[in-house]
Write an enzyme that holds these catalytic residues in place. Structure first.
Site, PDB file in Angstrom:
ATOM      1  N   LYS A   1      16.854 -12.194  -4.557  1.00  0.00           N
ATOM      2  CA  LYS A   1      18.014 -11.931  -4.636  1.00  0.00           C
ATOM      3  C   LYS A   1      18.482 -12.496  -6.001  1.00  0.00           C
ATOM      4  O   LYS A   1      18.588 -13.433  -6.164  1.00  0.00           O
ATOM      5  CB  LYS A   1      18.884 -12.493  -3.463  1.00  0.00           C
ATOM      6  CG  LYS A   1      20.381 -11.896  -3.632  1.00  0.00           C
ATOM      7  CD  LYS A   1      20.943 -12.710  -2.567  1.00  0.00           C
ATOM      8  CE  LYS A   1      22.686 -12.477  -2.590  1.00  0.00           C
ATOM      9  NZ  LYS A   1      23.433 -13.056  -1.517  1.00  0.00           N
TER      10      LYS A   1
ATOM     11  N   SER B   1      26.144  -9.656   0.179  1.00  0.00           N
ATOM     12  CA  SER B   1      26.055  -9.408  -1.449  1.00  0.00           C
ATOM     13  C   SER B   1      24.574  -9.114  -1.704  1.00  0.00           C
ATOM     14  O   SER B   1      24.154  -8.841  -2.695  1.00  0.00           O
ATOM     15  CB  SER B   1      26.521 -10.713  -2.125  1.00  0.00           C
ATOM     16  OG  SER B   1      25.756 -11.692  -1.423  1.00  0.00           O
TER      17      SER B   1
ATOM     18  N   SER C   1      26.393 -11.790   4.370  1.00  0.00           N
ATOM     19  CA  SER C   1      25.652 -11.103   3.044  1.00  0.00           C
ATOM     20  C   SER C   1      24.258 -10.888   3.198  1.00  0.00           C
ATOM     21  O   SER C   1      23.757 -10.072   2.538  1.00  0.00           O
ATOM     22  CB  SER C   1      25.676 -12.205   1.884  1.00  0.00           C
ATOM     23  OG  SER C   1      27.212 -12.355   1.564  1.00  0.00           O
TER      24      SER C   1
END
Length: 369
Positions: free
Chosen positions: A55, A112, A136
């Site tokens: 990520k 996210s 997220s």
């Protein structure tokens, strides 16, 4: 093993090159480095040659990524995270543009960990790292139709000083998340997790469509309630319908915003946070599992969810409390949007949570549109 690894990593890179210009899930793709690692990886390592994504631009430096590398896995690229914009723009910004939902390009994949969820859902990689400070990992997992795990807060090292964010992972199958957890935990953490015991179906649970305060979209609630019913019918869970068995929380919004802003007490939401802690402790003292929708709403458009709509309404309470939580694909709304079922367990019961999720996955085969 090297030949198999080369094929797996090479196939992942080929799919990324072919699909990502439309999906926009990756910020960077590391072709040369990934192929070099594949040639040199030790074949006896548990994850030798497994392609995975990390990520964001700093994901390769995370504790979990370093543990995966030590186990022989091969990072192929970094995935999209939100770019500049308003607080609700969690769709991710990749090298080719705005990250889209693999099922409906007009909808956000959530965030996210947007690119990680989209990449796993589209079959570009079998596993991607994530982090979860308010949902997220769980929200993009739910909206992209994959499995997502938020570990118990503090179980794995994290740079987040507020204590809200926890390491997580996104996979297509629960079994891959179990492999991830086994490889990233050190021996002491494994022993601690095992000490919480193993879950044997049927597991006592209750279902809450709204945690007592959220406004859940009826289309989402129908999908999740049907999934919970199938778990009960298959003997995976035993729903407790006794008076007082259900869980109702106070809205944690103010407390989460205060903690995120630097006030560990929770500011104006301190009272709600303390009361929620009391209720959660009492709940998990008697019941090992809580079931809810992951989000009260469907994936929204790229322009945002609209005023006073919080996709985090059912997730961020467990970032404040620290409980492990997972998102399991539950089905689709009539307009083709994936829906996630949230499973929450007691603090430290990550191994048990994955075992329950694996049993649930076996009776919730998802017919993907």
């Amino acid at each position: 093993m090297v030949g198999e690894s080369w094929w797996a990593v090479g196939e992942a890179l080929e799919r990324i090159d072919r699909i990502d210009p439309r999906l926009c899930a990756f910020i960077e793709v590391w072709h040369a480095d990934a192929l070099h690692r594949t040639r040199t990886v030790e074949g006896q390592l548990p994850l030798a040659g497994l392609p995975f994504a990390v990520k964001g631009p700093t994901g390769l430096r995370s504790y979990a990524a370093r543990r995966l590398l030590a186990a022989g896995a091969v990072p192929v690229g970094s995935t999209a995270v939100p770019g500049p914009g308003t607080y609700w723009q969690t769709w991710g910004l990749g090298a080719h543009g705005r990250t889209v939902n693999p099922y409906r390009a007009d909808r956000t994949p959530g965030g996210s960990s947007a690119g990680s969820a989209a990449a796993v859902a589209a079959g570009l990689v079998p596993l991607a790292t994530g982090s979860d400070g308010a949902g997220s990992v769980r929200i993009p997992a739910a909206w992209c139709g994959v499995f997502g795990l938020k570990t118990t807060n503090g179980l794995l090292p994290t740079p987040d000083r507020t204590g809200l964010a926890s390491a997580g992972v996104l996979t297509r199958r629960v079994a891959d998340a179990r492999t991830y957890l086994r490889c990233v935990l050190d021996d002491g953490a494994v022993t601690s997790a095992a000490a919480h015991g193993r879950a044997s179906p049927p597991v006592a649970a209750t279902y809450s469509p709204d945690l007592g305060f959220a406004r859940t979209d009826p289309a989402v609630e129908v999908v999740v309630r049907a999934a919970v019913g199938r778990l009960a019918a298959a003997g995976v869970v035993r729903l407790d319908g006794a008076p007082g068995s259900s869980l109702s929380l106070l809205d944690p919004r103010e407390a989460w915003l205060a903690v995120r802003g630097g006030d560990p007490s929770g500011g104006a939401g301190a009272g709600a946070r303390e009361e929620n802690e009391r209720r959660l402790d009492a709940y998990f003292a008697r019941t090992p599992l809580l079931l809810t929708p992951v989000t009260p709403n469907r994936p929204h458009g790229h322009e945002g969810p609209g005023p006073d709509v919080y996709s985090t309404a059912l997730t961020w309470a467990f970032n404040l409390s620290g409980h492990p939580a997972a998102s399991l694909p539950a089905g689709f709304t009539p307009d083709g949007c994936p829906v996630g079922l949230q499973l929450v367990a007691g603090r430290g019961a990550d191994v048990s949570l994955l075992e329950i999720a694996g049993a649930a996955e076996s009776v919730l085969p998802i017919v993907r549109p």
